[in-house]
Design an enzyme around this catalytic site. Structure first.
Site, PDB file in Angstrom:
ATOM      1  N   ASP A   1     -14.674 -21.995  -9.093  1.00  0.00           N
ATOM      2  CA  ASP A   1     -14.023 -22.197  -7.799  1.00  0.00           C
ATOM      3  C   ASP A   1     -14.195 -20.997  -6.867  1.00  0.00           C
ATOM      4  O   ASP A   1     -13.515 -20.890  -5.851  1.00  0.00           O
ATOM      5  CB  ASP A   1     -12.538 -22.477  -7.998  1.00  0.00           C
TER       6      ASP A   1
ATOM      7  N   ASP B   1      -8.558  -5.914  -4.864  1.00  0.00           N
ATOM      8  CA  ASP B   1      -8.211  -4.749  -4.050  1.00  0.00           C
ATOM      9  C   ASP B   1      -9.356  -3.733  -4.117  1.00  0.00           C
ATOM     10  O   ASP B   1      -9.767  -3.313  -5.198  1.00  0.00           O
ATOM     11  CB  ASP B   1      -6.919  -4.124  -4.579  1.00  0.00           C
TER      12      ASP B   1
ATOM     13  N   ASP C   1     -16.938 -16.527 -13.192  1.00  0.00           N
ATOM     14  CA  ASP C   1     -16.121 -17.494 -12.455  1.00  0.00           C
ATOM     15  C   ASP C   1     -15.579 -18.587 -13.367  1.00  0.00           C
ATOM     16  O   ASP C   1     -14.432 -19.020 -13.231  1.00  0.00           O
ATOM     17  CB  ASP C   1     -16.962 -18.105 -11.328  1.00  0.00           C
TER      18      ASP C   1
ATOM     19  N   SER D   1       0.846  -1.199   0.000  1.00  0.00           N
ATOM     20  CA  SER D   1       0.000   0.000   0.000  1.00  0.00           C
ATOM     21  C   SER D   1       0.880   1.246   0.000  1.00  0.00           C
ATOM     22  O   SER D   1       1.673   1.439  -0.917  1.00  0.00           O
ATOM     23  CB  SER D   1      -0.953  -0.022   1.192  1.00  0.00           C
TER      24      SER D   1
ATOM     25  N   HIS E   1      -6.952  -5.709  -0.494  1.00  0.00           N
ATOM     26  CA  HIS E   1      -5.858  -4.744  -0.417  1.00  0.00           C
ATOM     27  C   HIS E   1      -4.750  -5.275   0.487  1.00  0.00           C
ATOM     28  O   HIS E   1      -4.881  -5.281   1.710  1.00  0.00           O
ATOM     29  CB  HIS E   1      -6.376  -3.409   0.099  1.00  0.00           C
TER      30      HIS E   1
ATOM     31  N   ASP F   1     -12.179 -19.115 -16.682  1.00  0.00           N
ATOM     32  CA  ASP F   1     -10.865 -19.773 -16.708  1.00  0.00           C
ATOM     33  C   ASP F   1     -10.994 -21.291 -16.782  1.00  0.00           C
ATOM     34  O   ASP F   1     -10.008 -22.013 -16.631  1.00  0.00           O
ATOM     35  CB  ASP F   1     -10.043 -19.368 -15.485  1.00  0.00           C
TER      36      ASP F   1
END
Length: 492
Positions: free
Chosen positions: A246, A381, A239, A173, A420, A242
């Site tokens: 999962d 994030d 989801d 950060s 984050h 890919d």
């Protein structure tokens, strides 16, 4: 055994004497306020309520650094008494700084590192210290970290009689931003830099823009109890992109969601969005642009919905983002965020931050020094739009190409489902220090990162995280919670 015990006692005594003598290593701009031996075991700093356990014996030095008449930088340097690994690790701060990162220093010490940290030139989490103090702004941005590092290296040589073999930086950060600023401004200072989720200061204008768009108008506000419903819709849409369902979106750049499908068919309810709330959700998942369509800051990615409250929860923007404008840009503590205008105020902020706190990707001198940059960012994030790190990485590779042709000096890893710096649904725990050590000291660039996700302190999933632009793809067999079931491949 008696001889060994006597030799150990002598070495400890010598370390104590050497530690005490460091109080004399001040200068016109450096005051050593404490140099004392801390015994093995548990240590609680006087300005902290958190006890640090399982520490080796070390020499603790506290110092006040005054590179300018208006500077008041506090720093700590911890030097292992008898277990030094011969290396130095500086740790960064978060947010607006204002405190010493003791937990991170303790972790470095346990690994045998000489380590240091700084409060960035002030105390407290607010940015109010900047008002009327331009030199303190410079201290916060990069000078405090540099002065701390210079003093730490001086004390290391005085204590051990030699320089550290290798010097590293680690931070996430605000600490990630600090590491990148050090690489640009002081390219010979570190051999390896770990920069996680770097908080590009341009995000503050983006955060204020989101605030004005998402809860300034009560009708635009999305109650947090609706976040899980939106998240489920996003997972349903993306989801499986890919090849595996999962609960993680491996490549959010390829995720496109029709949020209009969530519009309430009748009256407002917990499982649907009003047309105005759909507009809010679309705004959150869209980049901030000017009137000509130029992107000023990228979007929050699909997969962040469970943590939208940080940016879109109201009733006013988080102080972390608001402070940029009331203390740095306008220097008016009572500045009204409702008056924010994206193009006008982003330009004002960029003018103030330029050459001080804004990131510069021209890292050619760092590359020539032989420095290695391990950059990572969580795709989920909720505080710093992930693509800001992709933009920086691409620019750094391009802008530094002539410094050392063919040099493999930077890697970016995008963590699916990670929030984050940590947290979220995806794997978020990994040994970044070992990775940078192997890269710098053995020339082994990381080809993947094995990261773990834990629930209630127990690891329940491991995954490879791949160097961008690759992503992890399921091999077709094996546990979806096992790293060996996945391979790094280019996204289709």
């Amino acid at each position: 055994m008696i001889v060994v015990a006597a030799a150990f006692a002598t070495s400890v005594l010598q370390a104590q004497q050497a530690c005490n003598s460091l109080s004399k290593h001040g200068s016109p701009t450096v005051s050593i306020t404490l140099a004392t031996e801390i015994e093995t075991g548990t240590f609680t700093p006087s300005d902290s309520s958190t006890a640090l356990h399982n520490l080796p014996a070390f020499c603790r030095i506290t110092a006040t650094l005054k590179p300018t008449s208006d500077s008041d930088i506090h720093a700590e340097v911890w030097l292992p008494a008898v277990t030094w690994n011969g290396k130095f690790l500086a740790v960064g701060s978060g947010g607006w700084g204002g405190s010493i990162a003791y937990q991170e220093m303790a972790a470095a010490l346990r690994r045998g590192y000489a380590t240091s940290a700084t409060d960035d030139g002030h105390s407290g989490r607010s940015a109010s210290f900047i008002m009327g103090h331009p030199q303190k702004f410079v201290d916060f941005a990069y000078r405090a970290e540099h002065e701390m590092t210079v003093e730490a290296k001086t004390l290391i040589k005085a204590f051990y009689g030699r320089d550290a073999h290798y010097s590293y930086w680690v931070g996430c950060s605000g600490g990630g931003r600090e590491g990148l600023l050090q690489a640009f401004r002081y390219p010979d200072e570190f051999d390896g830099i770990i920069a996680g989720d770097p908080a590009n200061v341009r995000r503050n204008a983006w955060a204020l823009w989101l605030a004005t768009q998402t809860f300034k108008d009560p009708a635009a506000y999305i109650p947090p109890e609706k976040y899980p419903m939106i998240h489920r819709a996003v997972l349903e849409a993306c989801d499986a992109n890919d090849g595996l369902k999962d609960g993680l979106i491996e490549d959010p750049e390829r995720c496109h969601v029709d949020l209009k499908a969530l519009v309430c068919k009748a009256s407002d309810g917990p499982d649907c969005l009003t047309p105005r709330q759909v507009q809010t959700a679309q705004t959150i998942m869209s980049p901030a642009t000017d009137a000509k369509g130029n992107v000023l800051f990228p979007r929050l990615e699909p997969g962040t919905e469970l943590r939208w409250a940080r940016l879109a929860g109201g009733p006013q923007p988080a102080d972390l983002f608001l402070d940029e404008f009331r203390y740095v840009v306008y220097q008016k503590p009572d500045w009204d965020w409702r008056t924010f205008d994206l193009e006008r105020d982003a330009a004002k902020a960029n003018a103030v931050d330029k050459d001080v706190d804004e990131l510069d990707p021209h890292l050619g001198p760092f590359v020539k020094h032989g420095g290695k940059l391990l950059l990572y960012h969580g795709w989920a994030d909720q505080q710093v739009a992930p693509r800001s790190s992709i933009e920086f990485y691409k620019s750094a590779i391009k802008d530094s190409a002539d410094a050392a042709p063919g040099s493999d000096w930077a890697r970016l890893f995008m963590f699916p489902g990670m929030g984050h710096c940590s947290g979220g649904e995806g794997p978020d725990s990994f040994d970044d220090i070992s990775l940078i050590e192997e890269w710098v000291e053995q020339g082994k660039a990381p080809v993947q990162i094995i990261a773990a996700h834990s629930t209630a302190g127990k690891i329940d999933r491991k995954r490879p995280v791949c160097p961008y632009p690759q992503a992890a793809h399921y091999n077709g067999s094996g546990s979806i919670d096992g790293a060996s079931s996945f391979s790094c491949k280019a996204s289709q």
